[in-house]
Design a protein around this motif. Structure first.
Motif, PDB file in Angstrom:
ATOM      1  N   SER A  39       0.862  -1.184   0.000  1.00 37.80           N
ATOM      2  CA  SER A  39       0.000   0.000   0.000  1.00 37.80           C
ATOM      3  C   SER A  39       0.897   1.232   0.000  1.00 37.80           C
ATOM      4  O   SER A  39       2.049   1.173  -0.405  1.00 37.80           O
ATOM      5  CB  SER A  39      -0.890  -0.006   1.248  1.00 37.80           C
ATOM      6  OG  SER A  39      -0.096   0.196   2.408  1.00 37.80           O
ATOM      7  N   TYR A  64      -8.777  -7.861   5.955  1.00 33.78           N
ATOM      8  CA  TYR A  64      -9.677  -7.069   5.111  1.00 33.78           C
ATOM      9  C   TYR A  64      -8.969  -6.557   3.864  1.00 33.78           C
ATOM     10  O   TYR A  64      -9.590  -6.311   2.836  1.00 33.78           O
ATOM     11  CB  TYR A  64     -10.238  -5.881   5.909  1.00 33.78           C
ATOM     12  CG  TYR A  64     -10.996  -6.303   7.141  1.00 33.78           C
ATOM     13  CD1 TYR A  64     -12.344  -6.660   7.063  1.00 33.78           C
ATOM     14  CD2 TYR A  64     -10.363  -6.380   8.376  1.00 33.78           C
ATOM     15  CE1 TYR A  64     -13.033  -7.065   8.195  1.00 33.78           C
ATOM     16  CE2 TYR A  64     -11.046  -6.786   9.512  1.00 33.78           C
ATOM     17  CZ  TYR A  64     -12.386  -7.124   9.413  1.00 33.78           C
ATOM     18  OH  TYR A  64     -13.068  -7.533  10.534  1.00 33.78           O
ATOM     19  N   PHE A  65      -7.644  -6.356   3.991  1.00 33.03           N
ATOM     20  CA  PHE A  65      -6.855  -5.829   2.877  1.00 33.03           C
ATOM     21  C   PHE A  65      -5.602  -6.676   2.686  1.00 33.03           C
ATOM     22  O   PHE A  65      -4.497  -6.238   2.995  1.00 33.03           O
ATOM     23  CB  PHE A  65      -6.439  -4.372   3.156  1.00 33.03           C
ATOM     24  CG  PHE A  65      -7.592  -3.427   3.287  1.00 33.03           C
ATOM     25  CD1 PHE A  65      -8.166  -2.835   2.167  1.00 33.03           C
ATOM     26  CD2 PHE A  65      -8.112  -3.113   4.533  1.00 33.03           C
ATOM     27  CE1 PHE A  65      -9.223  -1.955   2.286  1.00 33.03           C
ATOM     28  CE2 PHE A  65      -9.176  -2.230   4.668  1.00 33.03           C
ATOM     29  CZ  PHE A  65      -9.735  -1.659   3.537  1.00 33.03           C
ATOM     30  N   PHE A  72      -5.053  -3.718  -4.029  1.00 37.07           N
ATOM     31  CA  PHE A  72      -4.638  -2.842  -2.932  1.00 37.07           C
ATOM     32  C   PHE A  72      -3.254  -2.245  -3.150  1.00 37.07           C
ATOM     33  O   PHE A  72      -2.690  -1.616  -2.258  1.00 37.07           O
ATOM     34  CB  PHE A  72      -4.706  -3.591  -1.593  1.00 37.07           C
ATOM     35  CG  PHE A  72      -6.081  -4.140  -1.307  1.00 37.07           C
ATOM     36  CD1 PHE A  72      -7.211  -3.386  -1.565  1.00 37.07           C
ATOM     37  CD2 PHE A  72      -6.238  -5.417  -0.804  1.00 37.07           C
ATOM     38  CE1 PHE A  72      -8.486  -3.887  -1.320  1.00 37.07           C
ATOM     39  CE2 PHE A  72      -7.512  -5.934  -0.553  1.00 37.07           C
ATOM     40  CZ  PHE A  72      -8.636  -5.167  -0.814  1.00 37.07           C
ATOM     41  N   ILE A  80      -8.136   2.385   4.324  1.00 39.88           N
ATOM     42  CA  ILE A  80      -8.051   1.262   5.271  1.00 39.88           C
ATOM     43  C   ILE A  80      -8.606   1.704   6.628  1.00 39.88           C
ATOM     44  O   ILE A  80      -9.412   1.015   7.255  1.00 39.88           O
ATOM     45  CB  ILE A  80      -6.586   0.787   5.413  1.00 39.88           C
ATOM     46  CG1 ILE A  80      -6.094   0.209   4.082  1.00 39.88           C
ATOM     47  CG2 ILE A  80      -6.449  -0.228   6.544  1.00 39.88           C
ATOM     48  CD1 ILE A  80      -4.629  -0.210   4.079  1.00 39.88           C
TER      49      ILE A  80
END
Ligand SMILES: [Zn+2]
Length: 157
Positions: A39, A64-65, A72, A80
């Motif tokens: 990220s 979740y990511f 992502f 986030i």
């Protein structure tokens, strides 16, 4: 049911030349190296999002990511954090105050304290006085990475 829950999160990213250094959504000027990450590498927002989730035993941001998901790549970490906040709010809680600690040897971050606190307060819908920001150095014990630790108090609405 308890009216208050406490959450804790931490995160670290290795520093690399040629990458931007972003902390609390603020681009750190004159950073010789930035965070290596899938990220945007914002260790502070990652630790904060994990702290929010941990307070209600909702797991961690990796669930979740996942960093294996190309969707992502280069993701703005504010998204986030926003997702973590939505999960907390959906369960009837909001943050009451947060304490943020960043450990980084270079550059010194003191001049950014107000900007980082203000941006985190904006993202969490808190007053700046509800966001404590501490900066530490590692005395060169860990100058190859940036580390963030966060505690948050969650309050039931
Ligand atoms: Zn991270």
């Amino acid at each position: 049911m308890l009216s208050y829950r406490i959450g804790y999160g931490e995160d670290a990213h290795r520093l690399e030349i040629g990458r931007p250094l972003i902390l609390g959504g603020i681009n750190v000027p004159q950073a010789p190296r930035g965070a290596a990450a899938h990220s945007d590498g914002d260790a502070l927002l990652h630790a904060l999002a994990d702290a929010l989730l941990s307070g209600l035993a909702l797991g961690d941001i990796g669930q979740y990511f996942p960093d294996t998901d190309p969707a992502f790549q280069g993701l703005d970490s504010a998204l986030i954090l926003q997702r973590a906040l939505e999960l907390v709010r959906a369960r009837g809680y909001v943050p009451a105050n947060v304490a943020l600690v960043v450990t980084l040897d270079r550059p010194k971050l003191g001049e950014l304290r107000g900007e980082i606190a203000g941006n985190v307060a904006r993202l969490l819908h808190l007053a700046p006085g509800e966001v404590g920001v501490s900066f530490k150095t590692s005395e060169d014990l860990a100058s190859d990475h940036v580390q963030a630790r966060v505690t948050v108090l969650l309050q039931r609405l």
